[in-house]
Design a protein around this motif. Structure first.
Motif, PDB file in Angstrom:
ATOM      1  N   ARG A   1     -34.292   9.080-109.476  1.00  0.00           N
ATOM      2  CA  ARG A   1     -33.065   8.496-109.996  1.00  0.00           C
ATOM      3  C   ARG A   1     -33.393   7.533-111.121  1.00  0.00           C
ATOM      4  O   ARG A   1     -34.359   6.779-111.038  1.00  0.00           O
ATOM      5  N   GLU A   2     -32.603   7.584-112.174  1.00  0.00           N
ATOM      6  CA  GLU A   2     -32.762   6.679-113.299  1.00  0.00           C
ATOM      7  C   GLU A   2     -31.387   6.170-113.703  1.00  0.00           C
ATOM      8  O   GLU A   2     -30.476   6.941-113.961  1.00  0.00           O
ATOM      9  N   HIS A   3     -31.234   4.839-113.693  1.00  0.00           N
ATOM     10  CA  HIS A   3     -29.930   4.228-113.970  1.00  0.00           C
ATOM     11  C   HIS A   3     -28.848   4.800-113.056  1.00  0.00           C
ATOM     12  O   HIS A   3     -27.735   5.096-113.477  1.00  0.00           O
ATOM     13  N   GLY A   4     -29.209   4.942-111.795  1.00  0.00           N
ATOM     14  CA  GLY A   4     -28.243   5.354-110.787  1.00  0.00           C
ATOM     15  C   GLY A   4     -27.929   6.834-110.760  1.00  0.00           C
ATOM     16  O   GLY A   4     -27.119   7.277-109.949  1.00  0.00           O
ATOM     17  N   LYS A   5     -28.547   7.635-111.631  1.00  0.00           N
ATOM     18  CA  LYS A   5     -28.243   9.066-111.698  1.00  0.00           C
ATOM     19  C   LYS A   5     -29.522   9.885-111.646  1.00  0.00           C
ATOM     20  O   LYS A   5     -30.559   9.484-112.155  1.00  0.00           O
ATOM     21  N   GLU A   6     -29.416  11.073-111.025  1.00  0.00           N
ATOM     22  CA  GLU A   6     -30.557  11.993-110.989  1.00  0.00           C
ATOM     23  C   GLU A   6     -30.679  12.814-112.268  1.00  0.00           C
ATOM     24  O   GLU A   6     -31.764  13.290-112.592  1.00  0.00           O
ATOM     25  N   LEU A   7     -29.566  12.988-112.958  1.00  0.00           N
ATOM     26  CA  LEU A   7     -29.591  13.819-114.166  1.00  0.00           C
ATOM     27  C   LEU A   7     -28.466  13.372-115.094  1.00  0.00           C
ATOM     28  O   LEU A   7     -27.359  13.054-114.650  1.00  0.00           O
ATOM     29  N   HIS A   8     -28.780  13.316-116.385  1.00  0.00           N
ATOM     30  CA  HIS A   8     -27.791  12.996-117.413  1.00  0.00           C
ATOM     31  C   HIS A   8     -27.604  14.233-118.278  1.00  0.00           C
ATOM     32  O   HIS A   8     -28.572  14.892-118.664  1.00  0.00           O
ATOM     33  N   LEU A   9     -26.350  14.548-118.596  1.00  0.00           N
ATOM     34  CA  LEU A   9     -26.039  15.769-119.333  1.00  0.00           C
ATOM     35  C   LEU A   9     -25.275  15.418-120.605  1.00  0.00           C
ATOM     36  O   LEU A   9     -24.286  14.677-120.566  1.00  0.00           O
ATOM     37  N   ILE A  10     -25.758  15.942-121.732  1.00  0.00           N
ATOM     38  CA  ILE A  10     -25.065  15.797-123.003  1.00  0.00           C
ATOM     39  C   ILE A  10     -24.569  17.170-123.432  1.00  0.00           C
ATOM     40  O   ILE A  10     -25.316  18.150-123.401  1.00  0.00           O
ATOM     41  N   VAL A  11     -23.306  17.244-123.822  1.00  0.00           N
ATOM     42  CA  VAL A  11     -22.741  18.473-124.391  1.00  0.00           C
ATOM     43  C   VAL A  11     -22.182  18.100-125.758  1.00  0.00           C
ATOM     44  O   VAL A  11     -21.351  17.202-125.867  1.00  0.00           O
ATOM     45  N   ALA A  12     -22.644  18.767-126.801  1.00  0.00           N
ATOM     46  CA  ALA A  12     -22.217  18.436-128.156  1.00  0.00           C
ATOM     47  C   ALA A  12     -21.974  19.694-128.967  1.00  0.00           C
ATOM     48  O   ALA A  12     -22.721  20.672-128.879  1.00  0.00           O
ATOM     49  N   ALA A  13     -20.929  19.660-129.775  1.00  0.00           N
ATOM     50  CA  ALA A  13     -20.656  20.767-130.689  1.00  0.00           C
ATOM     51  C   ALA A  13     -21.697  20.786-131.792  1.00  0.00           C
ATOM     52  O   ALA A  13     -22.200  19.748-132.218  1.00  0.00           O
TER      53      ALA A  13
ATOM     54  N   ASP B   1     -21.291  21.282-134.845  1.00  0.00           N
ATOM     55  CA  ASP B   1     -20.844  20.596-136.054  1.00  0.00           C
ATOM     56  C   ASP B   1     -20.628  19.093-135.799  1.00  0.00           C
ATOM     57  O   ASP B   1     -20.134  18.379-136.656  1.00  0.00           O
ATOM     58  N   LEU B   2     -21.003  18.630-134.600  1.00  0.00           N
ATOM     59  CA  LEU B   2     -20.990  17.207-134.236  1.00  0.00           C
ATOM     60  C   LEU B   2     -19.595  16.604-134.179  1.00  0.00           C
ATOM     61  O   LEU B   2     -19.443  15.387-134.261  1.00  0.00           O
ATOM     62  N   THR B   3     -18.567  17.435-134.018  1.00  0.00           N
ATOM     63  CA  THR B   3     -17.210  16.908-133.915  1.00  0.00           C
ATOM     64  C   THR B   3     -16.788  16.661-132.470  1.00  0.00           C
ATOM     65  O   THR B   3     -15.759  16.024-132.228  1.00  0.00           O
ATOM     66  N   VAL B   4     -17.538  17.161-131.504  1.00  0.00           N
ATOM     67  CA  VAL B   4     -17.233  16.968-130.086  1.00  0.00           C
ATOM     68  C   VAL B   4     -18.495  16.508-129.380  1.00  0.00           C
ATOM     69  O   VAL B   4     -19.585  17.064-129.609  1.00  0.00           O
ATOM     70  N   TYR B   5     -18.361  15.519-128.522  1.00  0.00           N
ATOM     71  CA  TYR B   5     -19.505  14.944-127.806  1.00  0.00           C
ATOM     72  C   TYR B   5     -19.057  14.562-126.406  1.00  0.00           C
ATOM     73  O   TYR B   5     -17.987  13.969-126.221  1.00  0.00           O
ATOM     74  N   ARG B   6     -19.877  14.899-125.430  1.00  0.00           N
ATOM     75  CA  ARG B   6     -19.612  14.497-124.050  1.00  0.00           C
ATOM     76  C   ARG B   6     -20.920  14.046-123.403  1.00  0.00           C
ATOM     77  O   ARG B   6     -21.951  14.709-123.533  1.00  0.00           O
ATOM     78  N   HIS B   7     -20.866  12.920-122.708  1.00  0.00           N
ATOM     79  CA  HIS B   7     -21.980  12.463-121.870  1.00  0.00           C
ATOM     80  C   HIS B   7     -21.479  12.528-120.435  1.00  0.00           C
ATOM     81  O   HIS B   7     -20.590  11.789-120.044  1.00  0.00           O
ATOM     82  N   LEU B   8     -22.054  13.449-119.653  1.00  0.00           N
ATOM     83  CA  LEU B   8     -21.546  13.770-118.325  1.00  0.00           C
ATOM     84  C   LEU B   8     -22.586  13.498-117.247  1.00  0.00           C
ATOM     85  O   LEU B   8     -23.788  13.486-117.506  1.00  0.00           O
ATOM     86  N   HIS B   9     -22.104  13.320-116.025  1.00  0.00           N
ATOM     87  CA  HIS B   9     -22.987  13.142-114.870  1.00  0.00           C
ATOM     88  C   HIS B   9     -22.543  14.107-113.786  1.00  0.00           C
ATOM     89  O   HIS B   9     -21.691  13.797-112.959  1.00  0.00           O
TER      90      HIS B   9
END
Length: 308
Positions: free
Chosen positions: A112-124, A126-134
């Motif tokens: 675990r790192e910063h309270g999470k086992e895995l960090h997920l980034i989803v990005a378009a 063309d960089l117009t959409v960004y998501r940081h998910l757990h």
């Protein structure tokens, strides 16, 4: 945790076809680009976060690491997307697993790192959409999260994790979002962003190969916000996506809540090193009044460690 963070790399190439349906499925109409705009502090010598920040009191880190997040497989692990295509504008369950290549079994134990086992980034791309998910992990090692992606096109999915007893890794895979796709240009250079009624100002510019200070200042209704709330153990998180090659960089701020020196705003400071010259889209996550907000900026890293 006040640690130096590793830069890993990811960003995107723009697709070249205008006005055509992307991927498979029904065309859902042209989607207007969304100007919307966090992560783990660890990564050592795996080529997965090459440190983007050198924190006070910590030894300087090697910035000559191979990029992470560009490979679907590395060091005996593979990021296996169970969902490889979704429809634009629809709430969808995105699922995947991290597979141990030698056995074909899903990884089921993580540090675990910063309270999470895995960090997920989803990005378009063309960089117009960004998501940081757990995402949530099932007992069989399958991860899943609900996501709605507003624009059709190519996306990059980046998983940042550390298997139990193993080394930190960052793996990436492509995701297709079907629908009518119109490429969007990278948003213009900006040092001020407005999001959800907040104004965030960026001071400083990343410099290739050299640590440079970056400060984000948060205000609301013209007044400095002095009561930011901790989010994943810090008052803010910064992700940079380099335009053109899916370069992904993630860094946490200097200081941490409760260290006796770091105030909860209005300024959140970072020390960052860009891996190269180029255009970057910065995404700054902060939490206030119980909600996480993301401010986005476009900056250009120029020059280098030798000042040229």
């Amino acid at each position: 945790m006040n640690t130096a963070l590793r830069i890993t790399v990811f960003a995107a190439a723009l697709a070249a076809t205008f006005g055509t349906a992307y991927g498979v499925g029904d065309t859902v109409g042209t989607i207007t680009p969304q100007p919307k705009g966090g992560h783990a502090t660890r990564h050592a010598s795996d080529g997965g976060h090459d440190d983007m920040a050198s924190m006070p009191g910590m030894p300087s880190m090697d910035h000559d690491m191979a990029p992470g997040g560009l490979e679907v497989s590395k060091d005996g692990y593979t990021l296996a997307l169970k969902t490889s295509r979704v429809a634009a504008g629809r709430q969808t369950n995105l699922s995947f697993a991290v597979v141990r290549d030698g056995t074909g079994h899903n990884v089921t134990a993580y540090e675990r790192e910063h309270g999470k086992e895995l960090h997920l980034i989803v990005a378009a791309r063309d960089l117009t959409v960004y998501r940081h998910l757990h995402p949530a992990r099932a007992a069989d090692g399958t991860w899943s999260t609900s996501v709605e992606l507003p624009r059709a096109g190519g996306y990059r999915v980046i998983a940042d994790f550390q298997p139990k007893g193993g080394e930190p890794l960052v793996l990436g895979a492509d995701l297709a979002v079907s629908g009518h796709y119109t490429p969007a240009a990278l948003p213009g250079h900006s040092t001020t962003a407005e999001v959800d009624g907040y104004e965030v100002t960026l001071t400083g510019t990343p410099v290739p190969g050299r640590a440079a200070p970056l400060t984000l200042t948060v205000s609301k209704d013209g007044r400095p916000v002095r009561d930011l709330q901790p989010y994943l153990g810090a008052y803010g998180h910064l992700v940079a996506l380099r335009s053109g090659d899916l370069a992904y960089l993630h860094v946490h701020p200097t200081g941490e809540p409760g260290d006796g020196a770091t105030t909860p705003g209005p300024r959140v400071s970072f020390t960052a090193t860009a891996p190269s010259a180029g255009a970057y889209r910065l995404f700054f996550d902060f939490r206030h009044e119980g909600k996480v907000h993301t401010a986005a900026f476009t900056v250009h890293a120029t020059g280098g460690a030798d000042g040229h």
